[in-house]
Design an enzyme around this catalytic site. Structure first.
Site, mmCIF file in Angstrom:
data_model
loop_
_atom_site.group_PDB
_atom_site.id
_atom_site.type_symbol
_atom_site.label_atom_id
_atom_site.label_comp_id
_atom_site.label_asym_id
_atom_site.label_seq_id
_atom_site.Cartn_x
_atom_site.Cartn_y
_atom_site.Cartn_z
ATOM 1 N N GLY A 149 65.312 5.771 -14.283
ATOM 2 C CA GLY A 149 64.861 6.434 -13.025
ATOM 3 C C GLY A 149 63.347 6.987 -13.550
ATOM 4 N N CYS A 150 62.957 8.050 -13.102
ATOM 5 C CA CYS A 150 61.628 8.422 -13.254
ATOM 6 C C CYS A 150 61.770 9.003 -14.571
ATOM 7 C CB CYS A 150 61.639 9.713 -12.253
ATOM 8 S SG CYS A 150 60.267 10.704 -12.804
ATOM 9 N N PHE A 151 60.549 8.722 -15.215
ATOM 10 C CA PHE A 151 60.522 9.005 -16.612
ATOM 11 C C PHE A 151 60.295 10.651 -16.980
ATOM 12 C CE2 PHE A 151 56.148 6.930 -16.867
ATOM 13 C CZ PHE A 151 55.473 7.832 -15.838
ATOM 14 N N TRP A 152 59.853 11.251 -16.103
ATOM 15 C CA TRP A 152 59.953 12.764 -16.150
ATOM 16 C C TRP A 152 61.410 13.497 -16.728
ATOM 17 C CZ3 TRP A 152 56.920 13.727 -10.972
ATOM 18 C CH2 TRP A 152 55.542 13.384 -10.984
#
Length: 218
Positions: free
Chosen positions: A52-55
């Site tokens: 998913g979002c790398f954050w």
């Protein structure tokens, strides 16, 4: 005698300087060999995860003992040097990933994979929550055959035991060129923790992770 003494004195000084140089040189070589030996004793390895979002992925693995570096970026696409906007279009084929450098003597590949499976939903194709698109796909990009074998084994066992209500769709692929994301994506949660996305999406995931994986935290 005076001339002879001066000549002797000059020769002695020259030999002293030469010996000092040789000692320092040898010491430098010993130190270099010692440092090389110390570096070799550290089991440095690399693995790349898309979840998913790398954050979110970055925030989790930054807290894991033995993980020495986490870099957000892009992998698995066909465009060279993609930008965030290009990857978000879904047309480049890249996944948002985090590349981990870790000390295998401190944290094992198995433990990293365990954390990976438990901190995202590996059963939703090209999606994590409200983040939708191929760039958000679940993926293990392996860097050697051991990682490939372990990731494949984990996926099979989790599916066989029906740990998740639906089949795992995680891609297990040979690591390709890694493109680090723009600077403002790095260390995102730590530097932007008060932003709405961080509070609503990342923080609940982090709270759950910190509670369930206390034994591996830095």
């Amino acid at each position: 005698m005076s001339k002879l003494f001066c000549q002797f004195q000059k020769t002695f000084i020259f030999i002293s300087i030469l010996m000092t140089f040789l000692v320092l040189s040898c010491t430098g070589k010993v130190n270099s060999k010692q440092k090389l030996k110390e570096d070799m004793s550290i089991g440095t390895d690399t693995i790349t995860f898309g979840a998913g979002c790398f954050w979110c992925v970055e925030a989790v693995f930054q807290q894991v003992k033995g993980v020495t570096k986490v870099t957000s970026g892009y992998m698995g696409g066909k465009l060279k040097n993609p930008t965030y906007r290009e990857v978000c279009s879904g047309l480049t084929g890249h996944a948002e990933v985090c590349q981990l450098v870790f000390d295998s003597k401190v944290v094992s590949v198995d433990k990293l994979l365990e954390i990976f499976w438990q901190t995202h939903d590996p059963t939703t194709l090209n999606r994590q929550g409200h983040d939708i698109g191929t760039q958000y796909r679940s993926a293990v990009f392996f860097h050697n055959e051991e990682q490939k074998a372990k990731a494949t084994s984990w996926k099979k066992q989790l599916n066989d035991k029906k740990v998740f209500p639906n089949p795992i769709v995680t891609e297990i692929t040979q690591a390709s060129t890694f493109y680090p994301a723009e600077d403002y994506h790095q260390n995102y949660f730590q530097e932007n923790g008060e932003e709405p996305y961080c509070q609503v999406v990342i923080k609940p995931k982090m709270d759950k992770f910190l509670k369930e994986f206390k034994s591996v935290l830095k």
